[in-house]
Scaffold this motif. Structure first.
Motif, PDB file in Angstrom:
ATOM      1  N   ILE A 173       0.835  -1.212   0.000  1.00  0.00           N
ATOM      2  CA  ILE A 173       0.000   0.000   0.000  1.00  0.00           C
ATOM      3  C   ILE A 173       0.866   1.257   0.000  1.00  0.00           C
ATOM      4  N   ARG A 174       1.988   1.239   0.709  1.00  0.00           N
ATOM      5  CA  ARG A 174       2.861   2.420   0.741  1.00  0.00           C
ATOM      6  C   ARG A 174       3.362   2.752  -0.663  1.00  0.00           C
ATOM      7  N   VAL A 175       3.689   1.739  -1.446  1.00  0.00           N
ATOM      8  CA  VAL A 175       4.133   1.962  -2.816  1.00  0.00           C
ATOM      9  C   VAL A 175       2.974   2.461  -3.663  1.00  0.00           C
ATOM     10  N   LEU A 176       1.804   1.881  -3.449  1.00  0.00           N
ATOM     11  CA  LEU A 176       0.624   2.293  -4.204  1.00  0.00           C
ATOM     12  C   LEU A 176       0.254   3.735  -3.896  1.00  0.00           C
ATOM     13  N   LYS A 177       0.458   4.157  -2.636  1.00  0.00           N
ATOM     14  CA  LYS A 177       0.149   5.533  -2.247  1.00  0.00           C
ATOM     15  C   LYS A 177       1.119   6.522  -2.873  1.00  0.00           C
ATOM     16  N   ASN A 178       2.293   6.032  -3.319  1.00  0.00           N
ATOM     17  CA  ASN A 178       3.239   6.913  -4.001  1.00  0.00           C
ATOM     18  C   ASN A 178       2.781   7.275  -5.406  1.00  0.00           C
ATOM     19  N   ASP A 179       1.667   6.650  -5.835  1.00  0.00           N
ATOM     20  CA  ASP A 179       1.015   6.929  -7.123  1.00  0.00           C
ATOM     21  C   ASP A 179       1.728   6.244  -8.289  1.00  0.00           C
ATOM     22  N   PHE A 180       0.912   5.592  -9.105  1.00  0.00           N
ATOM     23  CA  PHE A 180       1.412   4.862 -10.268  1.00  0.00           C
ATOM     24  C   PHE A 180       2.020   5.810 -11.299  1.00  0.00           C
ATOM     25  N   PHE A 181       1.488   7.025 -11.380  1.00  0.00           N
ATOM     26  CA  PHE A 181       1.924   7.948 -12.425  1.00  0.00           C
ATOM     27  C   PHE A 181       3.061   8.854 -11.968  1.00  0.00           C
ATOM     28  N   ASN A 182       3.807   8.427 -10.933  1.00  0.00           N
ATOM     29  CA  ASN A 182       5.024   9.143 -10.577  1.00  0.00           C
ATOM     30  C   ASN A 182       6.043   9.022 -11.703  1.00  0.00           C
ATOM     31  N   ILE A 183       6.896  10.020 -11.823  1.00  0.00           N
ATOM     32  CA  ILE A 183       7.895  10.009 -12.888  1.00  0.00           C
ATOM     33  C   ILE A 183       8.815   8.804 -12.760  1.00  0.00           C
ATOM     34  N   GLU A 184       9.199   8.463 -11.502  1.00  0.00           N
ATOM     35  CA  GLU A 184      10.125   7.348 -11.340  1.00  0.00           C
ATOM     36  C   GLU A 184       9.496   6.014 -11.724  1.00  0.00           C
ATOM     37  N   ILE A 185       8.159   5.927 -11.745  1.00  0.00           N
ATOM     38  CA  ILE A 185       7.477   4.712 -12.208  1.00  0.00           C
ATOM     39  C   ILE A 185       7.300   4.764 -13.726  1.00  0.00           C
ATOM     40  N   MET A 186       7.062   5.951 -14.250  1.00  0.00           N
ATOM     41  CA  MET A 186       6.839   6.091 -15.683  1.00  0.00           C
ATOM     42  C   MET A 186       8.105   5.824 -16.502  1.00  0.00           C
ATOM     43  N   ILE A 187       9.277   6.177 -15.961  1.00  0.00           N
ATOM     44  CA  ILE A 187      10.526   6.010 -16.714  1.00  0.00           C
ATOM     45  C   ILE A 187      10.763   4.553 -17.117  1.00  0.00           C
ATOM     46  N   PRO A 188      10.703   3.580 -16.188  1.00  0.00           N
ATOM     47  CA  PRO A 188      10.923   2.187 -16.629  1.00  0.00           C
ATOM     48  C   PRO A 188       9.841   1.675 -17.571  1.00  0.00           C
ATOM     49  N   LEU A 189       8.599   2.167 -17.428  1.00  0.00           N
ATOM     50  CA  LEU A 189       7.542   1.738 -18.340  1.00  0.00           C
ATOM     51  C   LEU A 189       7.733   2.328 -19.734  1.00  0.00           C
ATOM     52  N   LEU A 190       8.087   3.593 -19.797  1.00  0.00           N
ATOM     53  CA  LEU A 190       8.333   4.221 -21.092  1.00  0.00           C
ATOM     54  C   LEU A 190       9.545   3.603 -21.794  1.00  0.00           C
ATOM     55  N   MET A 191      10.483   3.077 -20.987  1.00  0.00           N
ATOM     56  CA  MET A 191      11.632   2.414 -21.597  1.00  0.00           C
ATOM     57  C   MET A 191      11.206   1.139 -22.320  1.00  0.00           C
ATOM     58  N   ILE A 192      10.172   0.469 -21.803  1.00  0.00           N
ATOM     59  CA  ILE A 192       9.648  -0.708 -22.507  1.00  0.00           C
ATOM     60  C   ILE A 192       9.087  -0.295 -23.863  1.00  0.00           C
ATOM     61  N   VAL A 193       8.346   0.827 -23.889  1.00  0.00           N
ATOM     62  CA  VAL A 193       7.822   1.356 -25.157  1.00  0.00           C
ATOM     63  C   VAL A 193       8.976   1.703 -26.093  1.00  0.00           C
ATOM     64  N   PHE A 194      10.021   2.296 -25.537  1.00  0.00           N
ATOM     65  CA  PHE A 194      11.200   2.651 -26.334  1.00  0.00           C
ATOM     66  C   PHE A 194      11.850   1.413 -26.950  1.00  0.00           C
ATOM     67  N   LEU A 195      11.956   0.342 -26.174  1.00  0.00           N
ATOM     68  CA  LEU A 195      12.554  -0.895 -26.678  1.00  0.00           C
ATOM     69  C   LEU A 195      11.707  -1.514 -27.786  1.00  0.00           C
ATOM     70  N   ILE A 196      10.386  -1.416 -27.633  1.00  0.00           N
ATOM     71  CA  ILE A 196       9.498  -1.924 -28.692  1.00  0.00           C
ATOM     72  C   ILE A 196       9.721  -1.149 -29.991  1.00  0.00           C
ATOM     73  N   LEU A 197       9.836   0.182 -29.870  1.00  0.00           N
ATOM     74  CA  LEU A 197      10.068   1.006 -31.052  1.00  0.00           C
ATOM     75  C   LEU A 197      11.423   0.688 -31.693  1.00  0.00           C
ATOM     76  N   VAL A 198      12.441   0.510 -30.868  1.00  0.00           N
ATOM     77  CA  VAL A 198      13.764   0.171 -31.400  1.00  0.00           C
ATOM     78  C   VAL A 198      13.713  -1.160 -32.133  1.00  0.00           C
ATOM     79  N   SER A 199      13.005  -2.128 -31.561  1.00  0.00           N
ATOM     80  CA  SER A 199      12.886  -3.442 -32.205  1.00  0.00           C
ATOM     81  C   SER A 199      12.149  -3.329 -33.536  1.00  0.00           C
ATOM     82  N   MET A 200      11.100  -2.505 -33.556  1.00  0.00           N
ATOM     83  CA  MET A 200      10.358  -2.308 -34.804  1.00  0.00           C
ATOM     84  C   MET A 200      11.238  -1.667 -35.881  1.00  0.00           C
ATOM     85  N   ILE A 201      12.033  -0.669 -35.456  1.00  0.00           N
ATOM     86  CA  ILE A 201      12.913   0.012 -36.414  1.00  0.00           C
ATOM     87  C   ILE A 201      13.958  -0.958 -36.954  1.00  0.00           C
TER      88      ILE A 201
END
Length: 747
Positions: free
Chosen positions: A262-290
């Motif tokens: 719950i303490r992690v959940l209270k830190n909010d899913f849309f924190n920047i530090e949570i978004m960075i590793p998720l956006l990196m997955i999107v980045f890797l998908i784009l690199v693979s597509m390219i």
């Protein structure tokens, strides 16, 4: 059949060859583990009382006790009414679960083995046990990163380095003792997954990272280190299927499991530090597509698709970011972590700067924490740069980032410990390896290298080995001395700096609170609230069983500022605010005026700054209390409002003094609290209206022989005396109107 089986066993061992190197390797590792265990149990071996150390571990101990007695489900919904009065505190939702659960798990395992221990005993020994497990994990990390020899040296450094030892000795039952274990395990399994590409290794890396998320707030570091590693690997064109697979599985597993806490959940899913590793997955998908399009499309069509794709993605990201920011969906990085990333802006966050371990690290502190590794780290970095494999890049980024963060904040020397140990181990391994081969005649020489190699003989190898051995011996002696100091400071800060005799002042104080602060408060059917600076909240609630306005967390920064206001206002004004918060007792930690022990007078600047930044409506201003001396070397000069404050007058009060209060003439902060109180004693506890607002009800008399302790004891408690017309005097806003921080919904 039995005869054939016996013959097979005999034949097996006849062909079995035991290598001398393997035996020595295992014996050395066992010796390091033994030393690591001994130094962590040094206080037990010396016969000191098994006390939980410092402030923060007491809330962990109380939580572990509650889980053991009432179960984990009840702990999650446990609402404490004695913290953050009058709001209360949902401890099961504000605390990381990993530490209390580690003690409960240890108690259960020992019970299964028919070793019955109390939860307090399990909590006391837990840091030493998990610290030992970290040494084992560090060995495998070094082994996976480079070689078994590197693993051995990594385990050696981790077993006794002060940077890690300080938070893994018996009694220091706090987040770091478990957090560093899962930090090392996360990196070990991730590196292993990158090398072998196995799904199981990536899943274990994700599980370890999820356990870290549930144990320590520094999980943000590892969570953002992994995308940084992958990003650099992409730039250097070292991405491959194994790395992409390992990263994606690790992050997906970690976030899926980590948000159960719950303490992690209270830190909010849309924190920047949570978004960075998720956006990196999107980045890797784009690199693979390219990469896929580059191999299947013509060059002309590929360039056209890339241009259109980049423009489209840029526009979509810009629109999405603008929408999310306008809706307040994206949350910024927490103040504490901004203070680490950008230390220059820390002065604007006084609640962070007020903690001594949040200060930037000085050179002496760095050397004290990692000793000879200070000089070995650059060598390890050199070897990683020289051969930039995917593993070496991971180790390199791990080392460089922890060096930066530990320099920004002393506390993060703990994160530097495994990185420094690994880099130093790589340095020693790489330095000694050619000499070892030369000494055994195993170097394959070419004509080009023959001239240089001839100078490396057995004698030179012995000299190098002796030098390295001597450096390691100095490291051992340095670490042993530090370990001895850790063992002596059983319950900081209660050690006399003059003769290092353990004092009993805080034990006496908390026992008095337990016996006397349990009655009814100043209002019917209300608790007796104890006002103190926030450093002592965990002790007062969990050891003294009393009710406090704040504790050692920063759940409600506004209320911490209000407490600072009460301490820095004069008697007449402060009691009006105290009445609104039902304050019956005021606790002052004056430390008999001794410097270096963390007295409240030495910390006075922080209640002022925090109150000024969080509750400016109360008019607290640093310039009203302090000014810089125009004479060079004079330092800071106290002004009259400081001498009239609740904090100073209750600390300096001496009814037997022959001096009246006379705040005239400059007195500098550098002079020390004892000289300050002696030169400007307080003879009366009357306010400006002649009413006596406080009555001393307790003063500690420790056994450490502090000078003039009867006049200035270490800890003092005063009872607040309210005028009969106090209800008519209070005109300030309601405390609930002032609390802007997020509080429990049932408060």
């Amino acid at each position: 059949m039995l005869s054939n089986l016996w013959d097979r066993i005999v034949d097996h061992f006849e062909d079995y060859e035991i290598k001398k190197e393997d035996i020595l390797h295992k014996l050395a590792f066992l010796l390091m583990l033994s030393v690591g265990i001994i130094v962590r149990l040094f206080s037990v071996i010396k016969g000191y009382d098994p006390l939980i150390k410092a402030f923060d571990p007491y809330v962990q101990l109380q939580s572990a006790t509650y889980i053991s007695d009432h179960g984990f489900a009840n702990f999650v919904h446990w609402f404490k009414t004695d913290s953050w009065y009058p709001f209360g505190f949902k401890i099961g939702q504000e605390l990381y679960w990993g530490v209390p659960l580690s003690a409960v798990l240890l108690k259960m395992i020992l019970g299964f083995l028919s070793i019955n221990v109390t939860i307090q005993q399990a909590a006391y020994y837990s840091p030493a046990i998990y610290g030992t497990l970290t040494i084992i994990a560090a060995y495998y990390l070094g082994k996976e990163a480079n070689s078994p020899r590197t693993g051995l040296f990594t385990a050696f450094f981790m077993s006794i380095t002060p940077a890690f030892l300080s938070r893994s000795v018996a009694g220091f039952f706090d987040n770091e003792s478990v957090g560093i274990l899962f930090t090392v395990l996360s990196l070990y399994f991730f590196i292993k997954a990158m090398k072998n590409g196995r799904t199981s290794s990536a899943i274990w890396a994700g599980i370890s990272l999820a356990a870290l998320m549930g144990s320590w707030g520094a999980y943000r570091y590892v969570l953002d280190l992994l995308p940084l590693v992958v990003f650099f690997l992409a730039i250097l064109r070292k991405l491959n299927y194994k790395i992409v697979k390992s990263y994606t599985i690790t992050i997906s597993t970690a976030l899926s499991l980590g948000f159960v806490v719950i303490r992690v959940l209270k830190n909010d899913f849309f924190n920047i530090e949570i978004m960075i590793p998720l956006l990196m997955i999107v980045f890797l998908i784009l690199v693979s597509m390219i990469q896929n399009m580059a191999s299947n499309l013509s060059e002309k069509l590929f360039k056209k698709v890339v241009v259109i794709g980049v423009l489209s993605i840029t526009i979509l990201v810009a629109i999405a970011t603008a929408v999310f920011l306008s809706l307040g969906i994206f949350q910024n990085i927490a103040d504490k972590f901004w203070a680490v990333i950008l230390p220059s802006g820390r002065s604007s966050i006084p609640i962070i700067s007020s903690v001594s371990e949040h200060q930037p690290m000085a050179w002496g502190e760095l050397f004290n924490n990692i000793h000879i590794m200070t000089f070995l780290i650059p060598v390890g970095i050199y070897y990683c740069i020289k051969k930039p494999t995917d593993v070496n890049i991971t180790v390199l980024l791990f080392g460089i980032t922890t060096i930066y963060f530990s320099g920004s904040m002393i506390r993060l020397a703990l994160l530097l410990a495994p990185a420094a140990s690994l880099l130093s181990a790589i340095a020693i391994d790489k330095l000694l390896f050619p000499y070892a081969l030369s000494a055994h005649g195993k170097i394959a020489l070419t004509k080009r290298k023959l001239r240089v190699a001839k100078s490396i003989g057995r004698d030179e190898a012995i000299i190098v080995y002796v030098i390295i051995f001597g450096l390691l011996v100095t490291f051992v002696f340095h670490s042993m001395g530090i370990a001895k100091n850790f063992a002596q400071s059983e319950m900081a800060p209660i050690v006399n700096s003059q003769n290092l005799l353990p004092l009993t002042d805080w034990q006496e104080t908390l026992l008095w609170l337990r016996n006397n602060a349990q009655g009814e408060g100043i209002v019917k059917n209300s608790p007796s609230v104890v006002l103190s600076w926030w450093d002592y909240g965990y002790w007062i609630t969990n050891y003294g069983n009393a009710t406090t306005l704040v504790d050692n967390a920063t759940t409600n920064k506004t209320q911490i500022g209000i407490v600072g206001t009460m301490l820095m206002w004069n008697f007449t004004e402060a009691v009006k605010l105290m009445y609104k918060y039902n304050v019956k007792y005021v606790l002052i930690n004056s430390q008999a005026g001794e410097t270096g022990l963390g007295s409240d007078l030495g910390k006075a600047i922080w209640p002022i700054r925090i109150a000024e930044s969080t509750v400016p409506r109360y008019g607290i201003n640093e310039s009203a209390y302090y000014s810089k001396s125009e004479t060079e070397g004079e330092g800071t000069i106290y002004k009259e409002p400081f001498y009239m404050s609740v904090l100073y007058r209750l600390a300096a009060y001496d009814e037997n003094s022959g001096f009246a209060f006379h705040p005239n003439g400059p007195q500098t902060a550098e002079s020390g609290s004892f000289i300050l109180m002696k030169n400007y004693p307080v003879k009366t506890l009357e306010g400006s209206d002649g009413f006596v607002y406080f009555k001393e009800v307790f003063r500690s008399f420790g056994l450490g022989g502090l000078s003039e302790a009867r006049a200035y004891p270490t800890v003092r408690i005063y009872e607040v005396i309210y005028p009969s017309n106090i209800c008519l005097l209070y005109t300030s806003p309601s405390p609930r109107d002032l609390s802007t921080s997020r509080m429990p919904s049932s408060a």
